[in-house]
Design a protein around this motif. Structure first.
Motif, PDB file in Angstrom:
ATOM      1  N   TRP A 164      -8.194   9.623 -11.128  1.00  0.00           N
ATOM      2  CA  TRP A 164      -9.322   9.344 -10.340  1.00  0.00           C
ATOM      3  C   TRP A 164     -10.238   8.666 -11.469  1.00  0.00           C
ATOM      4  O   TRP A 164     -10.407   8.669 -12.452  1.00  0.00           O
ATOM      5  CB  TRP A 164     -10.121  10.787 -10.434  1.00  0.00           C
ATOM      6  N   CYS A 165     -10.666   7.521 -10.726  1.00  0.00           N
ATOM      7  CA  CYS A 165     -11.417   6.607 -11.671  1.00  0.00           C
ATOM      8  C   CYS A 165     -12.360   5.593 -10.402  1.00  0.00           C
ATOM      9  O   CYS A 165     -12.237   5.943  -9.315  1.00  0.00           O
ATOM     10  CB  CYS A 165     -10.522   5.402 -11.892  1.00  0.00           C
ATOM     11  N   THR A 166     -13.077   4.902 -11.092  1.00  0.00           N
ATOM     12  CA  THR A 166     -14.147   4.365 -10.198  1.00  0.00           C
ATOM     13  C   THR A 166     -13.619   3.412  -9.074  1.00  0.00           C
ATOM     14  O   THR A 166     -14.005   3.424  -7.999  1.00  0.00           O
ATOM     15  CB  THR A 166     -15.316   3.244 -11.041  1.00  0.00           C
ATOM     16  N   GLU A 167     -12.262   2.868  -9.162  1.00  0.00           N
ATOM     17  CA  GLU A 167     -11.706   1.842  -8.438  1.00  0.00           C
ATOM     18  C   GLU A 167     -11.267   2.753  -7.166  1.00  0.00           C
ATOM     19  O   GLU A 167     -11.348   2.392  -6.001  1.00  0.00           O
ATOM     20  CB  GLU A 167     -10.375   1.396  -9.172  1.00  0.00           C
ATOM     21  N   VAL A 168     -10.658   3.910  -7.354  1.00  0.00           N
ATOM     22  CA  VAL A 168     -10.377   5.043  -6.413  1.00  0.00           C
ATOM     23  C   VAL A 168     -11.710   5.354  -5.592  1.00  0.00           C
ATOM     24  O   VAL A 168     -11.450   5.094  -4.308  1.00  0.00           O
ATOM     25  CB  VAL A 168      -9.608   6.219  -6.888  1.00  0.00           C
ATOM     26  N   GLU A 169     -12.590   5.842  -6.292  1.00  0.00           N
ATOM     27  CA  GLU A 169     -13.804   6.074  -5.627  1.00  0.00           C
ATOM     28  C   GLU A 169     -14.332   5.109  -4.744  1.00  0.00           C
ATOM     29  O   GLU A 169     -14.710   5.411  -3.676  1.00  0.00           O
ATOM     30  CB  GLU A 169     -14.746   6.423  -6.824  1.00  0.00           C
ATOM     31  N   GLN A 170     -14.466   3.908  -5.298  1.00  0.00           N
ATOM     32  CA  GLN A 170     -14.801   2.829  -4.408  1.00  0.00           C
ATOM     33  C   GLN A 170     -14.051   2.378  -3.302  1.00  0.00           C
ATOM     34  O   GLN A 170     -14.465   2.168  -2.172  1.00  0.00           O
ATOM     35  CB  GLN A 170     -14.870   1.303  -5.300  1.00  0.00           C
TER      36      GLN A 170
END
Length: 256
Positions: A164-170
């Motif tokens: 889970w990271c910013t890239e997945v969230e975006q």
């Protein structure tokens, strides 16, 4: 759309009239040594059998490699898959590696791509927490995910080997996928450092994508997996997530 869990991150997708194979790892059970520098490195890989014959698995129109790590693209796959098969790779480095194995129809994914009316969108991920990614940069390398879009299909997102990271969230916020596949066995390197999603990562995706069906893939097939299907199922029941999170066995299919 039909989704079939083969083994590990190997998936077979029927989407927009095309059959697409994701990250083929086709070695026989126990044919390969465990991954050095990881948890349980003494256990040989793969730790489970393929659920169907290889000829059935490779009966597809194209292959997508999210990245070329050996549990996503192995010698058995290179031997079995026809050399003129269309193979999509995340970048030039992976394309060169595939071509060096004799494949002659290799296409590098741009950010947005058209494949016979299917839109393929390359997404980013993070193969571990920042510290382990920095410490093991050469080994972990770059990874990608894929968004599938088609006028007659649900929007489909394969996140790839990522936490889970910013890239997945975006990606979730931008594309609003209806179905999300997460590599979920909480594979760890020595030091108990996770390099793909575990229970809490899945929970973060669940909260961030409240309308999506989530599929937990990449389970119980590699030596460094630390999360079992049973343990994940218990977590999902406690969190009351079972209505939207599926945990397929190898060989199991879903239609959406």
């Amino acid at each position: 759309m039909q989704f079939t869990q083969i083994r590990n991150a190997t998936l077979k997708i029927n989407y927009g009239g095309k059959k697409i194979l994701i990250d083929p790892w086709l070695a026989e059970k126990g044919a390969l040594p465990g991954f050095g520098g990881t948890i349980n490195e003494h256990i040989r890989n793969p730790t489970s059998e393929l659920p169907m014959p290889i000829d059935e698995i490779i009966d597809v129109d194209a292959v997508i490699l999210t990245h070329d790590h050996p549990d996503h693209w192995d010698d058995a796959a290179k031997k079995a898959i026809p050399k003129d098969m269309l193979i999509f790779t995340q970048h030039e480095k992976d394309a060169k590696a595939v071509k060096s194995a004799g494949f002659n129809n290799v296409q590098i994914l741009n950010e947005v791509n058209d494949y016979e009316g299917i839109t393929l969108i390359k997404t980013l991920g993070q193969h571990g927490r920042p510290k382990v990614v920095e410490d093991m940069k050469e080994l972990l390398g770059e990874v990608s995910g894929i968004i599938f879009k088609h006028p007659n299909e649900k929007t489909f997102y394969i996140a790839g080997d990522t936490v889970w990271c910013t890239e997945v969230e975006q990606s979730l916020k931008k594309y609003h996928p209806d179905v999300v596949v997460l590599n979920s066995c909480d594979a760890q390197v020595i030091g108990n450092e996770s390099i793909i999603m575990g229970k809490e990562d899945i929970y973060e995706v669940y909260k961030a994508a409240p309308n999506a069906t989530i599929i937990a893939s990449h389970m119980e097939a590699v030596n460094h997996a630390t999360l079992t299907r049973k343990e994940l199922g218990e977590f999902l029941r406690v969190k009351e997530m079972t209505q939207r999170v599926l945990v397929p066995h190898d060989g199991e299919s879903y239609t959406f």
